[in-house]
Design a protein around this motif. Structure first.
Motif, PDB file in Angstrom:
ATOM      1  N   LEU A  84     -24.457   2.327   1.688  1.00  0.00           N
ATOM      2  CA  LEU A  84     -23.551   1.230   2.034  1.00  0.00           C
ATOM      3  C   LEU A  84     -22.273   1.342   1.214  1.00  0.00           C
ATOM      4  O   LEU A  84     -22.319   1.564  -0.003  1.00  0.00           O
ATOM      5  CB  LEU A  84     -24.232  -0.113   1.768  1.00  0.00           C
ATOM      6  N   ILE A  85     -21.134   1.201   1.894  1.00  0.00           N
ATOM      7  CA  ILE A  85     -19.824   1.349   1.263  1.00  0.00           C
ATOM      8  C   ILE A  85     -18.941   0.195   1.722  1.00  0.00           C
ATOM      9  O   ILE A  85     -18.904  -0.129   2.910  1.00  0.00           O
ATOM     10  CB  ILE A  85     -19.158   2.681   1.673  1.00  0.00           C
ATOM     11  N   PHE A  86     -18.224  -0.414   0.802  1.00  0.00           N
ATOM     12  CA  PHE A  86     -17.277  -1.462   1.196  1.00  0.00           C
ATOM     13  C   PHE A  86     -16.062  -0.847   1.877  1.00  0.00           C
ATOM     14  O   PHE A  86     -15.567   0.206   1.456  1.00  0.00           O
ATOM     15  CB  PHE A  86     -16.820  -2.271  -0.029  1.00  0.00           C
ATOM     16  N   GLU A  87     -15.600  -1.510   2.916  1.00  0.00           N
ATOM     17  CA  GLU A  87     -14.329  -1.109   3.511  1.00  0.00           C
ATOM     18  C   GLU A  87     -13.218  -1.343   2.489  1.00  0.00           C
ATOM     19  O   GLU A  87     -13.377  -2.131   1.555  1.00  0.00           O
ATOM     20  CB  GLU A  87     -14.049  -1.929   4.778  1.00  0.00           C
ATOM     21  N   ASN A  88     -12.124  -0.642   2.659  1.00  0.00           N
ATOM     22  CA  ASN A  88     -10.983  -0.825   1.759  1.00  0.00           C
ATOM     23  C   ASN A  88     -11.361  -0.560   0.302  1.00  0.00           C
ATOM     24  O   ASN A  88     -10.939  -1.265  -0.611  1.00  0.00           O
ATOM     25  CB  ASN A  88     -10.411  -2.243   1.911  1.00  0.00           C
ATOM     26  N   SER A  89     -12.175   0.484   0.133  1.00  0.00           N
ATOM     27  CA  SER A  89     -12.602   0.866  -1.215  1.00  0.00           C
ATOM     28  C   SER A  89     -12.317   2.344  -1.426  1.00  0.00           C
ATOM     29  O   SER A  89     -11.620   2.973  -0.624  1.00  0.00           O
ATOM     30  CB  SER A  89     -14.086   0.544  -1.409  1.00  0.00           C
ATOM     31  N   PHE A  90     -12.849   2.924  -2.500  1.00  0.00           N
ATOM     32  CA  PHE A  90     -12.516   4.294  -2.877  1.00  0.00           C
ATOM     33  C   PHE A  90     -12.878   5.273  -1.763  1.00  0.00           C
ATOM     34  O   PHE A  90     -14.032   5.365  -1.342  1.00  0.00           O
ATOM     35  CB  PHE A  90     -13.240   4.652  -4.166  1.00  0.00           C
ATOM     36  N   VAL A  91     -11.891   6.007  -1.306  1.00  0.00           N
ATOM     37  CA  VAL A  91     -12.036   6.862  -0.131  1.00  0.00           C
ATOM     38  C   VAL A  91     -13.046   7.983  -0.349  1.00  0.00           C
ATOM     39  O   VAL A  91     -13.671   8.465   0.610  1.00  0.00           O
ATOM     40  CB  VAL A  91     -10.659   7.446   0.269  1.00  0.00           C
ATOM     41  N   ASN A 305       1.208   5.356  -0.162  1.00  0.00           N
ATOM     42  CA  ASN A 305       1.215   4.811   1.186  1.00  0.00           C
ATOM     43  C   ASN A 305      -0.210   4.907   1.713  1.00  0.00           C
ATOM     44  O   ASN A 305      -0.701   5.993   2.034  1.00  0.00           O
ATOM     45  CB  ASN A 305       2.164   5.622   2.072  1.00  0.00           C
ATOM     46  N   LEU A 306      -0.891   3.789   1.772  1.00  0.00           N
ATOM     47  CA  LEU A 306      -2.314   3.794   2.075  1.00  0.00           C
ATOM     48  C   LEU A 306      -2.637   4.115   3.532  1.00  0.00           C
ATOM     49  O   LEU A 306      -3.802   4.122   3.931  1.00  0.00           O
ATOM     50  CB  LEU A 306      -2.933   2.454   1.672  1.00  0.00           C
ATOM     51  N   LYS A 307      -1.600   4.438   4.284  1.00  0.00           N
ATOM     52  CA  LYS A 307      -1.824   4.889   5.658  1.00  0.00           C
ATOM     53  C   LYS A 307      -2.689   6.133   5.676  1.00  0.00           C
ATOM     54  O   LYS A 307      -3.489   6.344   6.595  1.00  0.00           O
ATOM     55  CB  LYS A 307      -0.477   5.176   6.332  1.00  0.00           C
ATOM     56  N   ILE A 308      -2.563   6.977   4.652  1.00  0.00           N
ATOM     57  CA  ILE A 308      -3.363   8.203   4.589  1.00  0.00           C
ATOM     58  C   ILE A 308      -4.849   7.905   4.450  1.00  0.00           C
ATOM     59  O   ILE A 308      -5.689   8.761   4.709  1.00  0.00           O
ATOM     60  CB  ILE A 308      -2.903   9.129   3.439  1.00  0.00           C
ATOM     61  N   PHE A 309      -5.184   6.675   4.037  1.00  0.00           N
ATOM     62  CA  PHE A 309      -6.577   6.258   3.925  1.00  0.00           C
ATOM     63  C   PHE A 309      -6.962   5.262   5.023  1.00  0.00           C
ATOM     64  O   PHE A 309      -7.960   4.555   4.914  1.00  0.00           O
ATOM     65  CB  PHE A 309      -6.838   5.654   2.548  1.00  0.00           C
ATOM     66  N   GLN A 311      -5.212   2.573   6.007  1.00  0.00           N
ATOM     67  CA  GLN A 311      -4.760   1.193   5.783  1.00  0.00           C
ATOM     68  C   GLN A 311      -3.246   1.150   6.042  1.00  0.00           C
ATOM     69  O   GLN A 311      -2.430   1.266   5.132  1.00  0.00           O
ATOM     70  CB  GLN A 311      -5.107   0.758   4.360  1.00  0.00           C
ATOM     71  N   GLU A 312      -2.896   0.995   7.299  1.00  0.00           N
ATOM     72  CA  GLU A 312      -1.531   1.202   7.759  1.00  0.00           C
ATOM     73  C   GLU A 312      -0.514   0.207   7.224  1.00  0.00           C
ATOM     74  O   GLU A 312       0.673   0.507   7.170  1.00  0.00           O
ATOM     75  CB  GLU A 312      -1.489   1.186   9.301  1.00  0.00           C
ATOM     76  N   LYS A 313      -0.953  -0.954   6.790  1.00  0.00           N
ATOM     77  CA  LYS A 313      -0.008  -2.009   6.401  1.00  0.00           C
ATOM     78  C   LYS A 313       0.016  -2.268   4.892  1.00  0.00           C
ATOM     79  O   LYS A 313       0.457  -3.334   4.458  1.00  0.00           O
ATOM     80  CB  LYS A 313      -0.356  -3.307   7.134  1.00  0.00           C
ATOM     81  N   CYS A 314      -0.425  -1.299   4.112  1.00  0.00           N
ATOM     82  CA  CYS A 314      -0.581  -1.552   2.672  1.00  0.00           C
ATOM     83  C   CYS A 314       0.032  -0.449   1.806  1.00  0.00           C
ATOM     84  O   CYS A 314       0.063   0.719   2.190  1.00  0.00           O
ATOM     85  CB  CYS A 314      -2.062  -1.680   2.315  1.00  0.00           C
ATOM     86  N   LEU A 315       0.488  -0.859   0.615  1.00  0.00           N
ATOM     87  CA  LEU A 315       0.937   0.058  -0.419  1.00  0.00           C
ATOM     88  C   LEU A 315       0.154  -0.215  -1.697  1.00  0.00           C
ATOM     89  O   LEU A 315      -0.223  -1.351  -1.966  1.00  0.00           O
ATOM     90  CB  LEU A 315       2.427  -0.122  -0.722  1.00  0.00           C
ATOM     91  N   ARG A 316      -0.062   0.836  -2.483  1.00  0.00           N
ATOM     92  CA  ARG A 316      -0.632   0.683  -3.819  1.00  0.00           C
ATOM     93  C   ARG A 316       0.396   1.209  -4.810  1.00  0.00           C
ATOM     94  O   ARG A 316       0.800   2.366  -4.737  1.00  0.00           O
ATOM     95  CB  ARG A 316      -1.937   1.467  -3.943  1.00  0.00           C
ATOM     96  N   ILE A 317       0.821   0.344  -5.709  1.00  0.00           N
ATOM     97  CA  ILE A 317       1.915   0.676  -6.625  1.00  0.00           C
ATOM     98  C   ILE A 317       1.390   0.738  -8.057  1.00  0.00           C
ATOM     99  O   ILE A 317       0.905  -0.255  -8.597  1.00  0.00           O
ATOM    100  CB  ILE A 317       3.042  -0.375  -6.529  1.00  0.00           C
ATOM    101  N   GLY A 318       1.506   1.901  -8.674  1.00  0.00           N
ATOM    102  CA  GLY A 318       1.097   2.057 -10.064  1.00  0.00           C
ATOM    103  C   GLY A 318       2.029   1.293 -10.992  1.00  0.00           C
ATOM    104  O   GLY A 318       3.218   1.148 -10.714  1.00  0.00           O
TER     105      GLY A 318
END
Length: 333
Positions: A84-91, A305-309, A311-318
């Motif tokens: 079982l894996i959560f959606e929107n989690s570590f690819v 750009n989380l589209k590669i995972f 998630q087309e509408k999201c960004l992750r910013i360090g």
């Protein structure tokens, strides 16, 4: 663009690098590159065990937490099992499951949080393992200790609960889950950690797992010798001993994360509170996200750009330092 230095904020690396003591060690010991590393990283396993106050038999080191996770799937999950894996989690969880042809189910999150109560209806006789990233990547959210305890008491003991704590050093939430404190009572808890994030050793590929002795023995039996290179083990030992540098990085991240989060919220962006070293920003439309992504890229700021995972509408910013964070804010019109 090619002539300008890019500021990498897309891989959740430690913005401040690694301990100066590690750099000094590598510079002074370049000659050891011609020698084989230790057959197994026993010294590092002993140091980790001592730091965490657990038995050395409960610790195994591997070439990065992804390799640890890969080993868990190879060693502990059978072909007839499901995970079982959560959606929107570590690819990497479902990427590795696909590689090993392991069936998995995706568990829905609740407001970008891995709500453990959502897992229970998905558990069947075939379920062998559930992955929980805490803090979660890419959302930065975290579960509480009480939530984990309640979940462990409900789920069958035959189901392994793998808590991936890659960003745990950055977490400041007081009631965050503490799975290490539960391992002695609940033998199905497995904790994965890494030196790639807060310790700044991403390029050396070194991580570790803490679990019951029987689980660790299985993982070690399937471990390939010489997998930890000659610099990695000694660099990790050095990094582990430099608590001053680690504390400094964590405190600067906390200060700058609060600064960037507040500024983006004031500008009207939808930002999720984070327990890690990054912020998760979501948009109503993909076009809006792409506009912001390219505005940052035009200023040489590379975010994820989380589209590669998927998630087309999201960004992750360090999280950067104050100078870089101000550039991020100015670029996000």
């Amino acid at each position: 663009m090619a002539d300008k230095k890019l500021i990498k904020l897309n891989a959740n690396e430690n913005f401040y690098g690694c301990s100066p003591k590690v750099v000094s060690f590598i510079k002074k010991n370049a000659h050891i590159v011609s020698s084989y590393p230790n057959y197994t990283p026993e010294k590092l396993e002993q140091a980790i065990a001592q730091k965490l106050n657990v038995s050395t038999n409960c610790v195994a080191v591997g070439a990065g937490s992804v390799r640890i996770i890969d080993g868990i799937l190879q060693s502990l999950v059978k072909p007839e099992n499901e995970i079982l894996i959560f959606e929107n989690s570590f690819v990497a969880y479902y990427q590795l499951a696909d590689i090993h042809q392991i069936k998995y189910k995706l568990i829905p999150q609740h407001q970008f949080v891995c709500k453990l109560e959502n897992v229970i209806p998905y558990v069947t006789k075939k379920t062998k393992l559930v992955f929980i990233a805490n803090p979660n990547n890419p959302t930065g959210t975290a579960i509480t200790h009480n939530e984990l305890v309640q979940f462990i008491n409900k789920i069958p003991s035959s189901v392994l609960v793998v808590v991936d704590e890659a960003y745990i050093e950055y977490a400041t939430q007081k009631n965050i889950a503490k799975p290490l404190s539960l391992i002695s009572k609940h033998k199905n808890i497995v904790v994965v950690r890494t030196f790639s994030k807060a310790y700044g050793l991403a390029g050396l590929r070194i991580g570790y797992v803490i679990a019951d002795e029987k689980i660790i023995a299985q993982l070690k039996n399937n471990r390939i010798p010489f997998t930890i290179n000659c610099f990695a083990e000694k660099a990790a030992l050095t990094a582990l001993s430099d608590e001053t540098f680690l504390y400094s990085c964590v405190q600067k991240n906390k200060t700058e994360k609060e600064f960037l989060f507040s500024a983006l919220k004031r500008k009207g962006y939808q930002v999720v509170p984070s327990e890690a070293n990054f912020l998760f920003v979501y948009f109503k439309k993909e076009e809006e996200k792409e506009k912001v992504y390219h505005a940052l890229l035009d200023k040489n700021l590379v975010v994820c750009n989380l589209k590669i995972f998927g998630q087309e509408k999201c960004l992750r910013i360090g999280i950067g330092d104050r100078k870089i964070n101000k550039q991020i804010i100015a670029s996000m019109v």
